[in-house]
Design an enzyme around this catalytic site. Structure first.
Site, PDB file in Angstrom:
ATOM      1  N   GLY A  40      -5.860 -51.347  45.436  1.00  0.00           N
ATOM      2  CA  GLY A  40      -6.771 -52.314  44.824  1.00  0.00           C
ATOM      3  C   GLY A  40      -7.777 -52.836  45.829  1.00  0.00           C
ATOM      4  O   GLY A  40      -8.190 -53.996  45.778  1.00  0.00           O
ATOM      5  N   ALA A  41      -8.188 -51.950  46.760  1.00  0.00           N
ATOM      6  CA  ALA A  41      -8.957 -52.399  47.928  1.00  0.00           C
ATOM      7  C   ALA A  41     -10.443 -52.602  47.659  1.00  0.00           C
ATOM      8  O   ALA A  41     -11.167 -53.066  48.533  1.00  0.00           O
ATOM      9  CB  ALA A  41      -8.777 -51.402  49.069  1.00  0.00           C
ATOM     10  N   VAL A  65      -3.270 -45.954  40.835  1.00  0.00           N
ATOM     11  CA  VAL A  65      -1.937 -46.174  41.421  1.00  0.00           C
ATOM     12  C   VAL A  65      -0.811 -45.780  40.472  1.00  0.00           C
ATOM     13  O   VAL A  65       0.314 -45.543  40.916  1.00  0.00           O
ATOM     14  CB  VAL A  65      -1.735 -47.633  41.897  1.00  0.00           C
ATOM     15  CG1 VAL A  65      -2.589 -47.944  43.106  1.00  0.00           C
ATOM     16  CG2 VAL A  65      -1.955 -48.622  40.766  1.00  0.00           C
ATOM     17  N   SER A 121       2.983 -63.128  42.450  1.00  0.00           N
ATOM     18  CA  SER A 121       2.290 -64.208  41.743  1.00  0.00           C
ATOM     19  C   SER A 121       3.135 -65.476  41.713  1.00  0.00           C
ATOM     20  O   SER A 121       4.375 -65.409  41.720  1.00  0.00           O
ATOM     21  CB  SER A 121       2.009 -63.771  40.310  1.00  0.00           C
ATOM     22  OG  SER A 121       1.610 -64.882  39.527  1.00  0.00           O
ATOM     23  N   TYR A 134       3.022 -60.148  32.244  1.00  0.00           N
ATOM     24  CA  TYR A 134       2.569 -60.320  33.625  1.00  0.00           C
ATOM     25  C   TYR A 134       3.693 -60.884  34.490  1.00  0.00           C
ATOM     26  O   TYR A 134       4.035 -60.335  35.540  1.00  0.00           O
ATOM     27  CB  TYR A 134       1.356 -61.248  33.642  1.00  0.00           C
ATOM     28  CG  TYR A 134       0.760 -61.451  35.012  1.00  0.00           C
ATOM     29  CD1 TYR A 134       0.025 -60.433  35.632  1.00  0.00           C
ATOM     30  CD2 TYR A 134       0.929 -62.658  35.699  1.00  0.00           C
ATOM     31  CE1 TYR A 134      -0.528 -60.613  36.876  1.00  0.00           C
ATOM     32  CE2 TYR A 134       0.381 -62.843  36.955  1.00  0.00           C
ATOM     33  CZ  TYR A 134      -0.347 -61.830  37.543  1.00  0.00           C
ATOM     34  OH  TYR A 134      -0.887 -62.005  38.782  1.00  0.00           O
ATOM     35  N   ALA A 151       6.941 -60.980  33.998  1.00  0.00           N
ATOM     36  CA  ALA A 151       8.095 -60.077  34.125  1.00  0.00           C
ATOM     37  C   ALA A 151       7.783 -58.936  35.086  1.00  0.00           C
ATOM     38  O   ALA A 151       8.617 -58.539  35.908  1.00  0.00           O
ATOM     39  CB  ALA A 151       8.475 -59.526  32.753  1.00  0.00           C
ATOM     40  N   LYS A 156       5.629 -58.953  37.589  1.00  0.00           N
ATOM     41  CA  LYS A 156       5.556 -59.468  38.960  1.00  0.00           C
ATOM     42  C   LYS A 156       6.953 -59.821  39.474  1.00  0.00           C
ATOM     43  O   LYS A 156       7.239 -59.698  40.658  1.00  0.00           O
ATOM     44  CB  LYS A 156       4.615 -60.677  39.020  1.00  0.00           C
ATOM     45  CG  LYS A 156       3.125 -60.305  38.883  1.00  0.00           C
ATOM     46  CD  LYS A 156       2.639 -59.436  40.044  1.00  0.00           C
ATOM     47  CE  LYS A 156       1.124 -59.278  40.066  1.00  0.00           C
ATOM     48  NZ  LYS A 156       0.664 -58.401  41.176  1.00  0.00           N
TER      49      LYS A 156
END
Ligand code: ZN
Length: 638
Positions: A401-402, A442, A522, A535, A537, A539
Site C-alpha cells: 500500500g506504498a 496483495v 486499527s 473491518y 474483524a 483487523k
C-alpha cells in the site's frame, strides 16, 4: 565520438562551464567523478590589482551539472610556486591549495589542480575517456601508434603531488609544436587550448582517433537463469557479515554482464585489475569471481597484512562486484546508489577489457599501485568526513500500500532513515535508486511472489516488512452485511498478510540484523465501533496473525509488532466532503473533529510512519508481539 558544441559563449568561465557539461554528460568520458576542467584568467582582486587566476573544478560538483560556483578560484603564481617544492604529502598539498584560494567559501579545489596549473594553456579539459584508457591498458600499449606526436605520454603515477611533479618535469621536455594533449597511462586524457572550444574540439578529436582503433563491440542476448531469492538473500547475509554492516546487493543481467560472466577465461581477465585506479574506491581492486566470499575476504586480509604501513586500519574486506555465470553481475554498496555506481563503472570496465583483449591483451596496473589508491590518505579523510551513516543504511523494507496514505508515509519514514524500499501497490509508483515501485495486488499470491523476487534482485534481501495495504468497506450494520463485503475485508486486510508472511519468511530470516515486521491494524481492534463489523474483524484477525508470527519467528530473530492508528484523516479514505459530513454529524468543526481524542492532537499519516520506522529501529530491539496505539489517546483503548 560526436562533437556536440553548439553555442557561442564569450565569457571564458561560462565557456568552460559549457565544455565541462558536454564532457560530463558523456559516460564514455566521465563516469561518477573522474574528470575535471579549468580556465586561466586575469581578474582584478579586491585591491584592483590584476591577478592571474586558475578556476578549477571543485570537489563535490559533477561535471555534468557544474555551474560557475562549482569552480574554485586560485592564485596561479602560488600554484606554480608550489610545484618547485621537492616533495609534499597530499594532505599538505590540499591545505596549500585551500590557502591559495581567492574566495574562502569556494569548494575544495580538485586534487588534480596542480596539473592544470603547470600547463601553460588557458583552458585544460581532463577526462578518463574509456577509449584512451583502453589503448593504455594493453600488453603492448598503442598510445604512440594512434596519437603520434600529438600527445605527450606520461607513465603512471598516483594522482596528487607526485603526479603533478612528474608532469611538471616531463611535459616541457616532451612538448612539441604539434602537441594538443597529454595522456596519463592507466588514467586518462588532458587536452588544452586557447579557449574552451579549442580544448573541447581537441578532446573529441583525440577520443575519436582512439575509438577508431577499437573493434566494434556487440553483446549477443543471453539466456538469463532464474535465481531463488533465498539464495541471493543468503549470499547478501554472508557479504554483509564480511562488511560488518548490512549491504545492498543488486543483481544485473544486462547483455554485457551476462556475456562477460560467460567467458571461459573469466577468472583470469576479470582479476587483472580495474581500468583506472580511482575505480578501486567503488569496485575494490578485483571482483569476486564465483561465490566464495570467505576466500575473497581471506585473500583481501592477507594482502593488507603484507602491504599495509603501520597504523593503517583495514577497510571492510567485502567485494563490491561479484561475477558468476548463473547470477550475472552483483554490484554491492552501503547504499543502493553506491551499488548502482559500482555497476555503472564495471559495465564500462567490461567494455574496456573486451576491447583490450581483442587488441592483444588487457593489462592493468600492479596490485601495489591499486592498494596505494585504495588506502590514499585523501580518500581515507573523505570517508572520515562522511560521518556515521543513517540507522537503516544498507537495509531493505517491503511496504504494501506504498503509493499513498499510511503506506506511503511508512515508506518515506524508512527511506529518511536510510532504508531502501520495495513499494507494492495497485497504483504504479516511480522507482528511484533507493525505491523500487512494484505494481501488484496483495490479494494475489503471485503478485506478492513477484514483488519479493524483484525486490531481492534489486536490493539483495528484505529486512523489514510493513503490511499497510487495507480497505475500509464503509459503515454497514450486521443485518445488512453482504457476504462479498465481509470476504473482501478479510481478503485484503487479513488473508493477504498471511500469504505475504508465509512467502517472505524464508528471505526475512536471512536479514543481517534480524527481520522486523510491523502490521498496520486499527483502533477498532481494541475498541470496535458499530457498523464496522467486517473491518474490525479483519483487523482483529491480522493482529492475531501477527501475534502468532511473533511467537513462531522469535527464534529466527524476527520481531513482529502491531500499530493501531485511529482517525488518520490525510488518507484517500477521507475526502474533504466526508470529513465535513462526519464533523457536522457530531456538531463539530472539521478542526475539532480531527482532534477528537484525549490529547487533543491530530494523528497524521506521517505520525504513523514515524512510529512504524521507530518500531523497526533498535529502540524496540527487545520488543515483539506488542500492540501500540497511535490515536491521540482513547478512553476505551486505555
Ligand atoms: Zn584524473
Amino acid at each position: 565520438m560526436e562533437n556536440r558544441w553548439a553555442d557561442t559563449i564569450s565569457d571564458p568561465l561560462d565557456a568552460c562551464v559549457y565544455a565541462s557539461r558536454l564532457l560530463g554528460s558523456e559516460p564514455d568520458l566521465v563516469l561518477h567523478g573522474g574528470g575535471n576542467t579549468s580556465v586561466k584568467m586575469s581578474v582584478p582582486d579586491i585591491t584592483g590589482a590584476a591577478t592571474d587566476v586558475l578556476y578549477v573544478k571543485g570537489s563535490g560538483w559533477d561535471l555534468a551539472s557544474i555551474e560557475r560556483a562549482g569552480f574554485a578560484p586560485l592564485r596561479l603564481d602560488r600554484l606554480r610556486a608550489l610545484l618547485t617544492v621537492e616533495s609534499l604529502p597530499d594532505s599538505a598539498m590540499m591545505n596549500e591549495l585551500r590557502c591559495a584560494l581567492l574566495d574562502a567559501s569556494a569548494p575544495d579545489p580538485s586534487v588534480e589542480t596542480l596539473l592544470h596549473a603547470l600547463l601553460p594553456h588557458p583552458v585544460v579539459l581532463h577526462s578518463h575517456a574509456d577509449a584512451v584508457i583502453t589503448l593504455t591498458n594493453l600488453e603492448k600499449p598503442l598510445v604512440e601508434e594512434v596519437f603520434g606526436d600529438r600527445v605527450v605520454v606520461i607513465p603512471y603515477v598516483m594522482p596528487g603531488f607526485d603526479l603533478a611533479k612528474t608532469c611538471a618535469t616531463l611535459f616541457p621536455q616532451l612538448v612539441t609544436s604539434r602537441t594538443i594533449g597529454m595522456v596519463l597511462m592507466n588514467h586518462g586524457l588532458f587536452t588544452f587550448g586557447a579557449d574552451a572550444r579549442e580544448a573541447y574540439d581537441r578532446h573529441i578529436e583525440l577520443v575519436t582517433l582512439a575509438e577508431a582503433r577499437l573493434s566494434p563491440l556487440e553483446f549477443e542476448p543471453q539466456f538469463i537463469p532464474t535465481v531463488d531469492p533465498v539464495d541471493l538473500a543468503a549470499l547478501r547475509k554472508e557479504i554483509s557479515a564480511a562488511a560488518g554492516a548490512p549491504m545492498i546487493v543488486s543483481r544485473h543481467t544486462d547483455k554485457a554482464s551476462m556475456a562477460f560472466t560467460d567467458r571461459r577465461d573469466l577468472a583470469d581477465v576479470a582479476t587483472r585489475g580495474p581500468a583506472t585506479p580511482d575505480h578501486v574506491i567503488r569496485t575494490k581492486r578485483i571482483p569476486l569471481v564465483g561465490r566464495d566470499i570467505a576466500g575473497y575476504v581471506a585473500d583481501y586480509r592477507r594482502y593488507f597484512e603484507e602491504h599495509a604501513r603501520p597504523g593503517l586500519t583495514m577497510l571492510d574486506p567485502a567485494p563490491r562486484i561479484v561475477l558468476d555465470n548463473l547470477l550475472g553481475m552483483l554490484s554491492i554498496g552501503r547504499r543502493a546508489k553506491d551499488a548502482d555506481i559500482a555497476h555503472d563503472i564495471y559495465v564500462h570496465t567490461i567494455r574496456i577489457i573486451e576491447r583490450a583483449e581483442a587488441l592483444g591483451g588487457y593489462r592493468a596496473l600492479p596490485a601495489s599501485d591499486l592498494f596505494d589508491m585504495e588506502y590514499w590518505e585523501l580518500e581515507q579523510a573523505k570517508l572520515r568526513l562522511a560521518g556515521a551513516p543513517a540507522e537503516f543504511t544498507g537495509e531493505v523494507a517491503l511496504v504494501t500500500g506504498a503509493a499513498s496514505g499510511i503506506g506511503r508515509a511508512c515508506a518515506d519514514a524508512l527511506r529518511a532513515r536510510g532504508a531502501s524500499v520495495i513499494g507494492v501497490d495497485l497504483t504504479h509508483t516511480k522507482s528511484t535508486s533507493d525505491y523500487l515501485g512494484v505494481r501488484g495486488d496483495v490479494t494475489n499470491p503471485e503478485d506478492l511472489e513477484d514483488a519479493i523476487r524483484l525486490g531481492v534482485e534489486r536490493f539483495g534481501g528484505i529486512d523489514m516488512v510493513v503490511a499497510s495495504a487495507g480497505v475500509f468497506p464503509g459503515n454497514t450494520p450486521i443485518v445488512s452485511l453482504r457476504e462479498a463485503e465481509w470476504a473482501r475485508a478479510m481478503d485484503v486486510n487479513a488473508s493477504s498478510v498471511a500469504s505475504l508472511f508465509s512467502q517472505v519468511h524464508p528471505v526475512l530470516r536471512l536479514s543481517p540484523r534480524g527481520g522486523r515486521v510491523v502490521v498496520v491494524a486499527s483502533k477498532n481492534v481494541p475498541a470496535p465501533g458499530p457498523g464496522a463489523a467486517a473491518y474490525s474483524a479483519s483487523k482483529a484477525a491480522v493482529t492475531q496473525l501477527a501475534r502468532v508470527a511473533a511467537l513462531e519467528w522469535a527464534a529466527d530473530g524476527i520481531r513482529v509488532n502491531v500499530v493501531h492508528p485511529d482517525a488518520v484523516f490525510d488518507t484517500g479514505l477521507w475526502t474533504p466532503e466526508v470529513l465535513a459530513q462526519r464533523a457536522a454529524h457530531y456538531g463539530m468543526t472539521v478542526e475539532e473533529y480531527k482532534r477528537r481524542n484525549l490529547l487533543g492532537t491530530e494523528v497524521t499519516s506521517a505520525t504513523v510512519g514515524k512510529l512504524v520506522a521507530s518500531l523497526c529501529s533498535d529502540a524496540f530491539a527487545c520488543t515483539t508481539g506488542a500492540q501500540v496505539p497511535v490515536d491521540g489517546g482513547n478512553e476505551r483503548v486505555i
